[in-house]
Scaffold this active site. Structure first.
Site, mmCIF file in Angstrom:
data_model
loop_
_atom_site.group_PDB
_atom_site.id
_atom_site.type_symbol
_atom_site.label_atom_id
_atom_site.label_comp_id
_atom_site.label_asym_id
_atom_site.label_seq_id
_atom_site.Cartn_x
_atom_site.Cartn_y
_atom_site.Cartn_z
ATOM 1 N N ASP A 127 -51.900 21.825 26.372
ATOM 2 C CA ASP A 127 -52.891 21.589 27.433
ATOM 3 C C ASP A 127 -54.078 22.541 27.288
ATOM 4 O OD1 ASP A 127 -51.523 23.873 28.042
ATOM 5 O OD2 ASP A 127 -51.358 23.463 30.191
ATOM 6 N N ASP A 142 -57.440 26.008 30.078
ATOM 7 C CA ASP A 142 -55.997 25.790 30.176
ATOM 8 C C ASP A 142 -55.745 25.013 31.467
ATOM 9 O OD1 ASP A 142 -53.136 26.728 29.210
ATOM 10 O OD2 ASP A 142 -53.199 26.968 31.400
#
Length: 440
Positions: free
Chosen positions: A364, A321
């Site tokens: 993301d 992440d």
């Protein structure tokens, strides 16, 4: 039969388009009409007195002798086919009708030149075969060798190459080039690029003998020729089919026309393959980064787990992440965020092996599949490599952006035996690391 009547009969036979042969019991030619010269290029004077078998192509002589023996035994034949060698060394495809005359002790044969008919049939069969191959091929990589084989069965080639134009960028590339032994490269690409562009722009075939087309370091072959054929569909010119052969192979205008027709079928096959590849890519790859998407990731993870279980090996799943990515979108806009994601994807790809998988799950979030690990420490080393790579500044729109990734690692079989368990473990480890504010 009086002499005048016989002369008139022979004169009439000379008007026939088919060749008429009279051959004695020993196999020597006793008489031929004028059509023989048009078909074989030898005048009647050059043929009479010679064994007919001497003009038969070597590979057809045995079965021709067997056929002649059957005719001489009293079995007339209609439709026997073989090949003869013309005076200039070229081959001619002949269809015969023959019978034996006991009264004259001679074999009477009528020969029809069916070379053009057979060539047209062969090329028509090639177009059907190419269309069939296009329907059955999984992708262009498997289609191009089939196209090569299909054409090479009809024309004696020394190599085949395909140039294709990207549907969006129009950039020209050479996804296939092979000689009969499977060796590549076949072409000097910058030179081939120039000829291909000209052919695509004009839409007309081009026959050249430019030795600069040979790849650097290849021995010069003065008898080499290249035929560039445009690959044109109803929509656009999408590339060029490049055939390499010995000089003289493509001299026939009819052959070039037939090959050009074959090229139209190749163009349809290539276009269909490109569209199929685009549909597959859209279904399996992330449009922004070009990485495998969630669907393809799950397929690869299942296969990787299967291999690991069969080998009693070890594999790892990394869940990433990007920290503070939302701030980039909010402050610099989504365009800058997209550029950042593309560069992150590129750096992730450079941190792993070709056999590994980097995928984007969305937003993301990225995942990495690492196969054939010796120990969990291998996965930790890759995670550190990724963390350091992403820690370097990202030059985006004239700005130097900095970010870092939180990475969770799950090891098979220690942390789970199935995909769902491994994903939950890696996801939990990633969020724990993020909560603690340090690499984990």
């Amino acid at each position: 039969m009086d002499t005048n009547h016989q002369d008139r009969l022979l004169h009439s036979i000379d008007l026939l388009l088919d060749a008429v042969f009279l051959v004695d019991a020993s196999g020597r030619i006793v008489y031929v009409n004028a059509a023989s010269e048009r078909i074989l290029q030898y005048s009647p004077r050059e043929l009479i007195g010679h064994p007919l078998i001497d003009f038969v192509a070597p590979e057809d002589r045995d079965r021709t002798c067997e056929e002649a023996a059957r005719v001489m035994a009293g079995h007339p034949r209609v439709g026997f086919e073989n090949h003869y060698v013309r005076k200039d060394g070229s081959r001619v495809h002949i269809m015969w009708s023959a019978c034996w005359s006991d009264a004259d002790n001679m074999r009477i044969g009528v020969a029809r030149d069916v070379t053009e008919q057979k060539r047209a049939e062969a090329f028509q069969a090639a177009t059907y075969a190419i269309a069939d191959a296009a329907l059955k091929a999984d992708d262009l990589d498997s289609l191009f060798p089939q196209i090569h084989r299909i054409i090479a069965e009809r024309i004696p080639l020394t190599g085949v190459a395909v140039a294709t134009s990207d549907r969006q960028s129009k950039l020209l590339s050479f996804p296939y080039q092979q000689d009969p032994l499977g060796s590549a490269p076949l072409l000097n690409e910058p030179v081939a690029h120039r000829y291909s562009r000209n052919v695509i722009a004009s839409g007309h075939p081009l026959l050249v003998s430019d030795l600069n087309l040979l790849p650097p370091g290849a021995p010069a072959k003065a008898n080499t020729a290249w035929l560039f054929l445009p690959l044109v569909t109803r929509q656009d010119a999408i590339g060029a089919l490049i055939l390499q052969a010995n000089a003289g192979t493509f001299d026939s205008q009819k052959d070039r026309e037939l090959l050009n027709f074959v090229a139209t079928q190749v163009a349809v096959a290539v276009e269909r393959g490109q569209l199929k590849a685009e549909l597959i890519r859209a279904a399996q790859y992330d449009e922004l980064t070009g990485l495998p998407n969630r669907r393809l990731f799950h397929e690869r993870l299942d296969r990787a787990l299967g291999r690991s279980q069969r080998r009693h090996g070890r594999m790892a799943l990394l869940y990433l992440d990007i920290d503070d990515f939302k701030k980039v979108n909010d402050t610099l806009g989504h365009a800058a965020g997209d550029l950042l994601l593309q560069e992150i994807a590129r750096r992730l790809g450079s941190c792993v092996r070709h056999v590994d998988t980097v995928a984007r799950l969305g937003g993301d979030e990225f995942v990495v599949i690492l196969e054939d690990l010796h120990s969990p420490a291998d996965a930790a080393q890759v995670a550190d490599k990724i963390r350091h790579s992403l820690a370097r500044e990202f030059p985006i729109d004239g700005l130097a952006l900095h970010t870092q990734a939180s990475i969770g690692v799950a090891i098979h079989p220690e942390d789970g035996q199935d995909a769902d368990t491994l994903l939950r473990h890696a996801d939990s480890a990633m969020y724990l690391g993020k909560a603690l504010g340090r690499p984990r």
